[in-house]
Design a protein around this motif. Structure first.
Motif, PDB file in Angstrom:
ATOM      1  N   GLU A   1       7.418  -7.481 -12.876  1.00 54.95           N
ATOM      2  CA  GLU A   1       7.147  -7.254 -11.457  1.00 54.95           C
ATOM      3  C   GLU A   1       5.757  -7.793 -11.121  1.00 54.95           C
ATOM      4  N   VAL A   2       5.663  -8.447  -9.964  1.00 53.38           N
ATOM      5  CA  VAL A   2       4.390  -9.042  -9.549  1.00 53.38           C
ATOM      6  C   VAL A   2       3.917  -8.423  -8.238  1.00 53.38           C
ATOM      7  N   CYS A   3       2.677  -7.952  -8.246  1.00 54.56           N
ATOM      8  CA  CYS A   3       1.971  -7.530  -7.037  1.00 54.56           C
ATOM      9  C   CYS A   3       0.600  -8.198  -7.078  1.00 54.56           C
ATOM     10  N   CYS A   4       0.123  -8.602  -5.924  1.00 52.93           N
ATOM     11  CA  CYS A   4      -1.140  -9.338  -5.856  1.00 52.93           C
ATOM     12  C   CYS A   4      -1.969  -8.853  -4.678  1.00 52.93           C
ATOM     13  N   TRP A   5      -3.269  -8.819  -4.884  1.00 50.70           N
ATOM     14  CA  TRP A   5      -4.196  -8.558  -3.786  1.00 50.70           C
ATOM     15  C   TRP A   5      -4.882  -9.868  -3.445  1.00 50.70           C
ATOM     16  N   LYS A   6      -5.002 -10.130  -2.164  1.00 52.52           N
ATOM     17  CA  LYS A   6      -5.656 -11.360  -1.720  1.00 52.52           C
ATOM     18  C   LYS A   6      -6.909 -10.973  -0.942  1.00 52.52           C
ATOM     19  N   TYR A   7      -8.017 -11.610  -1.326  1.00 51.06           N
ATOM     20  CA  TYR A   7      -9.300 -11.349  -0.685  1.00 51.06           C
ATOM     21  C   TYR A   7      -9.827 -12.625  -0.043  1.00 51.06           C
TER      22      TYR A   7
ATOM     23  N   LEU B   1     -14.520 -17.803   0.707  1.00 51.19           N
ATOM     24  CA  LEU B   1     -13.941 -17.809  -0.637  1.00 51.19           C
ATOM     25  C   LEU B   1     -12.663 -16.976  -0.640  1.00 51.19           C
ATOM     26  N   ASN B   2     -11.613 -17.519  -1.237  1.00 48.57           N
ATOM     27  CA  ASN B   2     -10.350 -16.796  -1.359  1.00 48.57           C
ATOM     28  C   ASN B   2     -10.111 -16.434  -2.816  1.00 48.57           C
ATOM     29  N   PHE B   3      -9.702 -15.204  -3.024  1.00 44.44           N
ATOM     30  CA  PHE B   3      -9.410 -14.714  -4.365  1.00 44.44           C
ATOM     31  C   PHE B   3      -8.024 -14.071  -4.368  1.00 44.44           C
ATOM     32  N   ILE B   4      -7.294 -14.303  -5.440  1.00 49.62           N
ATOM     33  CA  ILE B   4      -6.008 -13.635  -5.664  1.00 49.62           C
ATOM     34  C   ILE B   4      -6.158 -12.834  -6.953  1.00 49.62           C
ATOM     35  N   VAL B   5      -5.848 -11.546  -6.895  1.00 47.68           N
ATOM     36  CA  VAL B   5      -6.005 -10.667  -8.044  1.00 47.68           C
ATOM     37  C   VAL B   5      -4.652 -10.035  -8.370  1.00 47.68           C
ATOM     38  N   PHE B   6      -4.241 -10.123  -9.631  1.00 45.99           N
ATOM     39  CA  PHE B   6      -2.994  -9.529 -10.101  1.00 45.99           C
ATOM     40  C   PHE B   6      -3.147  -8.015 -10.164  1.00 45.99           C
ATOM     41  N   ASN B   7      -2.189  -7.299  -9.592  1.00 38.06           N
ATOM     42  CA  ASN B   7      -2.138  -5.841  -9.638  1.00 38.06           C
ATOM     43  C   ASN B   7      -1.128  -5.473 -10.726  1.00 38.06           C
ATOM     44  N   GLU B   8      -1.599  -5.387 -11.954  1.00 40.28           N
ATOM     45  CA  GLU B   8      -0.724  -5.196 -13.117  1.00 40.28           C
ATOM     46  C   GLU B   8       0.128  -3.942 -12.986  1.00 40.28           C
ATOM     47  N   GLY B   9       1.433  -4.122 -13.158  1.00 43.07           N
ATOM     48  CA  GLY B   9       2.367  -3.004 -13.057  1.00 43.07           C
ATOM     49  C   GLY B   9       2.537  -2.495 -11.632  1.00 43.07           C
ATOM     50  N   CYS B  10       1.927  -3.167 -10.671  1.00 43.23           N
ATOM     51  CA  CYS B  10       1.976  -2.758  -9.253  1.00 43.23           C
ATOM     52  C   CYS B  10       1.542  -1.308  -9.094  1.00 43.23           C
TER      53      CYS B  10
ATOM     54  N   LEU C   1       2.209 -17.707  -5.958  1.00 41.90           N
ATOM     55  CA  LEU C   1       2.637 -17.049  -4.724  1.00 41.90           C
ATOM     56  C   LEU C   1       1.638 -17.282  -3.595  1.00 41.90           C
ATOM     57  N   ASP C   2       0.359 -17.227  -3.937  1.00 44.77           N
ATOM     58  CA  ASP C   2      -0.735 -17.453  -2.983  1.00 44.77           C
ATOM     59  C   ASP C   2      -0.607 -16.589  -1.727  1.00 44.77           C
ATOM     60  N   GLN C   3      -0.267 -15.325  -1.945  1.00 47.14           N
ATOM     61  CA  GLN C   3      -0.199 -14.384  -0.831  1.00 47.14           C
ATOM     62  C   GLN C   3      -0.339 -12.970  -1.366  1.00 47.14           C
ATOM     63  N   GLU C   4      -0.673 -12.061  -0.485  1.00 44.69           N
ATOM     64  CA  GLU C   4      -0.735 -10.668  -0.899  1.00 44.69           C
ATOM     65  C   GLU C   4       0.689 -10.140  -1.052  1.00 44.69           C
ATOM     66  N   VAL C   5       0.939  -9.468  -2.170  1.00 44.42           N
ATOM     67  CA  VAL C   5       2.250  -8.883  -2.462  1.00 44.42           C
ATOM     68  C   VAL C   5       1.990  -7.422  -2.812  1.00 44.42           C
ATOM     69  N   THR C   6       2.397  -6.532  -1.927  1.00 47.89           N
ATOM     70  CA  THR C   6       2.117  -5.109  -2.101  1.00 47.89           C
ATOM     71  C   THR C   6       3.202  -4.433  -2.937  1.00 47.89           C
ATOM     72  N   PRO C   7       2.884  -3.266  -3.524  1.00 47.25           N
ATOM     73  CA  PRO C   7       3.868  -2.564  -4.357  1.00 47.25           C
ATOM     74  C   PRO C   7       5.171  -2.220  -3.629  1.00 47.25           C
ATOM     75  N   ASP C   8       5.104  -1.999  -2.321  1.00 44.52           N
ATOM     76  CA  ASP C   8       6.331  -1.663  -1.600  1.00 44.52           C
ATOM     77  C   ASP C   8       7.181  -2.902  -1.278  1.00 44.52           C
ATOM     78  N   ASN C   9       6.668  -4.091  -1.600  1.00 47.00           N
ATOM     79  CA  ASN C   9       7.407  -5.333  -1.371  1.00 47.00           C
ATOM     80  C   ASN C   9       7.155  -6.299  -2.538  1.00 47.00           C
ATOM     81  N   SER C  10       7.217  -5.769  -3.752  1.00 52.77           N
ATOM     82  CA  SER C  10       6.863  -6.552  -4.940  1.00 52.77           C
ATOM     83  C   SER C  10       7.882  -7.665  -5.204  1.00 52.77           C
TER      84      SER C  10
END
Length: 155
Positions: free
Chosen positions: A119-125, A134-143, A88-97
């Motif tokens: 369901e996938v939610c991701c935090w992008k840093y 530096l770019n990081f993508i972190v999986f938000n398990e279970g959103c 996905l390479d983007q931030e995906v918040t729980p309200d728009n998973s």
């Protein structure tokens, strides 16, 4: 008479057992018209009846989807979720998973369906260290986290 019987037998065999493909994809909806997320390996069955192919296709597709995501699905584990977030390479918040489905259809059998993968939610840093970004993508398990965790840099 023997030749006619053999020809009839061959016709019946060829008509009921032929090569079949289980077309398998990961999509963001349960329909084969939903946006494609990731194309995965299509299982192929040689000399297989429709009933056998329809029985094997769902599990084979789910297995290939898990392999493509490099982890377990339904629910998505950390490895599969991390791979999905990298794609996905983007931030995906729980309200728009993003919801992922393994969709499949068996060739020449009028058979299609899907499995819900998770369901996938991701935090992008984006972290700046000196002149390096530096770019990081972190999986938000279970959103489950509605706010990104604060990154901790050590070293």
């Amino acid at each position: 008479m023997t030749k006619i019987f053999l020809l009839l037998l061959l016709t019946v065999f060829v008509g009921t057992a032929t090569a079949r493909t289980c077309f398998c994809e990961i999509r963001t909806g349960p329909s084969r018209n939903s946006p494609l997320f990731l194309d995965v390996e299509n299982p192929f069955y040689s000399h297989t009846s429709c009933s056998t192919a329809k029985r094997q296709c769902p599990d084979d597709c789910r297995r290939n989807a898990a392999s493509a995501l490099e982890g377990s699905v339904h629910p998505l584990n950390e490895a599969a979720g991390t791979r999905a977030c990298r794609i996905l390479d983007q931030e995906v918040t729980p309200d728009n998973s993003v919801h992922l489905y393994a969709t499949y259809s068996t060739s020449n059998c009028d058979h299609q369906s899907y499995h819900y993968l998770g369901e996938v939610c991701c935090w992008k840093y984006e972290i700046t260290l000196g002149s390096e970004i530096l770019n990081f993508i972190v999986f938000n398990e279970g959103c489950r986290d509605d706010q990104p965790p604060i990154p901790v840099i050590t070293g």
